[in-house]
Design an enzyme around this catalytic site. Structure first.
Site, PDB file in Angstrom:
ATOM      1  N   ASN A   9     -35.668 -22.917 -27.338  1.00  0.00           N
ATOM      2  CA  ASN A   9     -36.332 -21.871 -28.126  1.00  0.00           C
ATOM      3  C   ASN A   9     -35.528 -20.584 -27.956  1.00  0.00           C
ATOM      4  O   ASN A   9     -35.635 -19.912 -26.936  1.00  0.00           O
ATOM      5  CB  ASN A   9     -37.769 -21.709 -27.599  1.00  0.00           C
ATOM      6  CG  ASN A   9     -38.508 -20.567 -28.264  1.00  0.00           C
ATOM      7  OD1 ASN A   9     -38.042 -19.987 -29.246  1.00  0.00           O
ATOM      8  ND2 ASN A   9     -39.674 -20.229 -27.725  1.00  0.00           N
ATOM      9  N   LYS A  11     -35.854 -17.862 -29.457  1.00  0.00           N
ATOM     10  CA  LYS A  11     -36.669 -16.654 -29.688  1.00  0.00           C
ATOM     11  C   LYS A  11     -35.913 -15.684 -30.597  1.00  0.00           C
ATOM     12  O   LYS A  11     -35.157 -16.116 -31.470  1.00  0.00           O
ATOM     13  CB  LYS A  11     -37.085 -16.024 -28.348  1.00  0.00           C
ATOM     14  CG  LYS A  11     -37.751 -17.058 -27.430  1.00  0.00           C
ATOM     15  CD  LYS A  11     -38.472 -16.468 -26.255  1.00  0.00           C
ATOM     16  CE  LYS A  11     -39.092 -17.587 -25.434  1.00  0.00           C
ATOM     17  NZ  LYS A  11     -39.867 -17.106 -24.293  1.00  0.00           N
ATOM     18  N   HIS A 100     -46.973 -20.834 -29.842  1.00  0.00           N
ATOM     19  CA  HIS A 100     -46.327 -20.262 -28.657  1.00  0.00           C
ATOM     20  C   HIS A 100     -47.155 -19.073 -28.173  1.00  0.00           C
ATOM     21  O   HIS A 100     -47.710 -18.320 -28.981  1.00  0.00           O
ATOM     22  CB  HIS A 100     -44.898 -19.827 -28.990  1.00  0.00           C
ATOM     23  CG  HIS A 100     -44.102 -19.495 -27.772  1.00  0.00           C
ATOM     24  ND1 HIS A 100     -44.272 -18.303 -27.105  1.00  0.00           N
ATOM     25  CD2 HIS A 100     -43.185 -20.196 -27.070  1.00  0.00           C
ATOM     26  CE1 HIS A 100     -43.465 -18.294 -26.042  1.00  0.00           C
ATOM     27  NE2 HIS A 100     -42.796 -19.431 -26.007  1.00  0.00           N
ATOM     28  N   GLU A 102     -46.365 -16.264 -27.175  1.00  0.00           N
ATOM     29  CA  GLU A 102     -45.938 -14.960 -27.728  1.00  0.00           C
ATOM     30  C   GLU A 102     -46.509 -14.764 -29.135  1.00  0.00           C
ATOM     31  O   GLU A 102     -46.841 -13.641 -29.524  1.00  0.00           O
ATOM     32  CB  GLU A 102     -44.400 -14.877 -27.728  1.00  0.00           C
ATOM     33  CG  GLU A 102     -43.866 -14.716 -26.303  1.00  0.00           C
ATOM     34  CD  GLU A 102     -42.466 -15.260 -26.060  1.00  0.00           C
ATOM     35  OE1 GLU A 102     -41.731 -15.528 -27.035  1.00  0.00           O
ATOM     36  OE2 GLU A 102     -42.105 -15.443 -24.885  1.00  0.00           O
ATOM     37  N   GLU A 172     -47.067 -24.609 -21.458  1.00  0.00           N
ATOM     38  CA  GLU A 172     -46.303 -23.441 -21.036  1.00  0.00           C
ATOM     39  C   GLU A 172     -47.227 -22.421 -20.380  1.00  0.00           C
ATOM     40  O   GLU A 172     -47.849 -21.601 -21.076  1.00  0.00           O
ATOM     41  CB  GLU A 172     -45.629 -22.785 -22.247  1.00  0.00           C
ATOM     42  CG  GLU A 172     -44.624 -23.676 -22.935  1.00  0.00           C
ATOM     43  CD  GLU A 172     -43.547 -22.851 -23.633  1.00  0.00           C
ATOM     44  OE1 GLU A 172     -42.366 -23.101 -23.381  1.00  0.00           O
ATOM     45  OE2 GLU A 172     -43.891 -21.930 -24.399  1.00  0.00           O
ATOM     46  N   GLY A 178     -40.387 -16.738 -18.975  1.00  0.00           N
ATOM     47  CA  GLY A 178     -39.446 -15.622 -18.880  1.00  0.00           C
ATOM     48  C   GLY A 178     -39.574 -14.817 -17.596  1.00  0.00           C
ATOM     49  O   GLY A 178     -39.028 -13.728 -17.491  1.00  0.00           O
ATOM     50  N   SER A 218     -39.626 -20.844 -17.501  1.00  0.00           N
ATOM     51  CA  SER A 218     -38.586 -20.694 -16.486  1.00  0.00           C
ATOM     52  C   SER A 218     -37.996 -22.025 -16.023  1.00  0.00           C
ATOM     53  O   SER A 218     -37.569 -22.148 -14.873  1.00  0.00           O
ATOM     54  CB  SER A 218     -39.097 -19.869 -15.293  1.00  0.00           C
ATOM     55  OG  SER A 218     -39.437 -18.562 -15.726  1.00  0.00           O
TER      56      SER A 218
HETATM   57  P1  PGA Z   1     -38.404 -19.373 -20.654  1.00  0.00           P
HETATM   58  O1  PGA Z   1     -39.228 -19.504 -22.031  1.00  0.00           O
HETATM   59  O2  PGA Z   1     -37.703 -20.699 -20.453  1.00  0.00           O
HETATM   60  O3  PGA Z   1     -37.458 -18.258 -20.889  1.00  0.00           O
HETATM   61  O4  PGA Z   1     -39.401 -19.096 -19.587  1.00  0.00           O
HETATM   62  C1  PGA Z   1     -39.860 -20.707 -22.400  1.00  0.00           C
HETATM   63  C2  PGA Z   1     -40.591 -20.521 -23.700  1.00  0.00           C
HETATM   64  O5  PGA Z   1     -41.162 -19.451 -23.921  1.00  0.00           O
HETATM   65  O6  PGA Z   1     -40.601 -21.426 -24.566  1.00  0.00           O
END
Ligand code: PGA
Length: 255
Positions: A9, A11, A100, A102, A172, A178, A218
């Protein structure tokens, strides 16, 4: 069908030339791993304007697939600035990330809206990667299972058996996204097993066995093998580490 899968992803990162350069590096480095018997399906999810260019770099009839990060719930119409699932399919997308955290947090996406987006994605022939996951407050209040059960029940389990068979689920935990603070493999396994139980209740035992469930938050080249070795973890939805060809390739090789 249940399969090992790694999705990157990206983003809201990378320009067009940066994205094309990254994906060509990934396909070069991961060519051998992607051709092996244990190779996972690999899904690259760049920002919308990069989809076509990134898709063109993916070897045809291979383990590499193109995915988007969102779609609109309507097929077409006067929705300035939005992108439909049908348009995504027409540029070669096979997958779309939906729900997601976000999108839920910053764009107010509700379970009801996500239900409509799921339908739109499936109608266009896309495979949804449907995300669920709890906040730190929810985890500390010991309400993780209730919360995720609710997200599944109201966002996903309205689908028919045939529709549900197309869906990939990504667990997640928001506190791990992140942050560099990954869930332990035991924490991930516990929630993945719970998700499978909920699927068995809502559909049947076979559907639970057949569903691909990814971990995200992460995940990186160092912890992927341990996470993916858990019996109910079928791969990962990778953010930060998907932007580095060497790291993403190592994750692809972690099965
Ligand atoms: P990350 O994000 O691996 O940077 O923690 C995962 C995601 O949001 O899909």
């Amino acid at each position: 069908m249940r399969q090992n899968l790694v999705a990157g992803n990206w983003k809201m990162n990378l320009t067009y030339p940066e994205g094309v350069a990254l994906v060509s590096e990934i396909t070069r480095l991961a060519a051998e791993a992607a051709a092996g018997a244990n190779a996972p399906e690999i899904v690259i999810c760049p920002p919308f304007p990069l989809l076509h260019g990134v898709g063109e770099q993916l070897p045809k009839a291979s383990k590499f697939h193109l995915g988007a990060q969102n779609c609109h719930q309507k097929e077409s119409g006067a929705f300035t600035g939005e992108v439909s699932a049908k348009v995504l399919a027409s540029v070669g997308c096979e997958y779309v990330i939906l729900g997601h955290s976000e999108r839920r947090q910053y764009f107010g996406e509700t379970d009801e809206l996500l239900s409509q987006k799921l339908k739109a994605a499936l109608a266009a022939g896309l495979k949804p990667i449907f995300c669920v996951g709890e906040s730190l407050d929810t985890r500390e209040a010991d309400e993780t299972f209730d919360f995720i059960g609710q997200q599944l029940a109201s966002g996903l389990f309205h689908l028919s058996n045939e529709e549900f068979a197309q869906v990939v689920i990504a667990y997640e935990p928001i506190w791990a996204i992140g942050t560099g603070r990954t869930a332990t493999s035991a924490q991930a396994q516990e929630v993945h097993a719970f998700i499978r139980e909920q699927i068995a209740r809502a559909y049947d035992a076979q559907a639970a066995l057949d569903t691909t469930i990814l971990y995200g938050g992460s995940a990186n080249a160092q912890n992927a093998r341990e996470l993916f070795s858990q019996p109910d973890v079928d791969g990962g939805l990778i953010g930060g580490a998907s932007l580095k060809a060497v790291d993403f390739t190592a994750i692809i090789q972690s099965f």
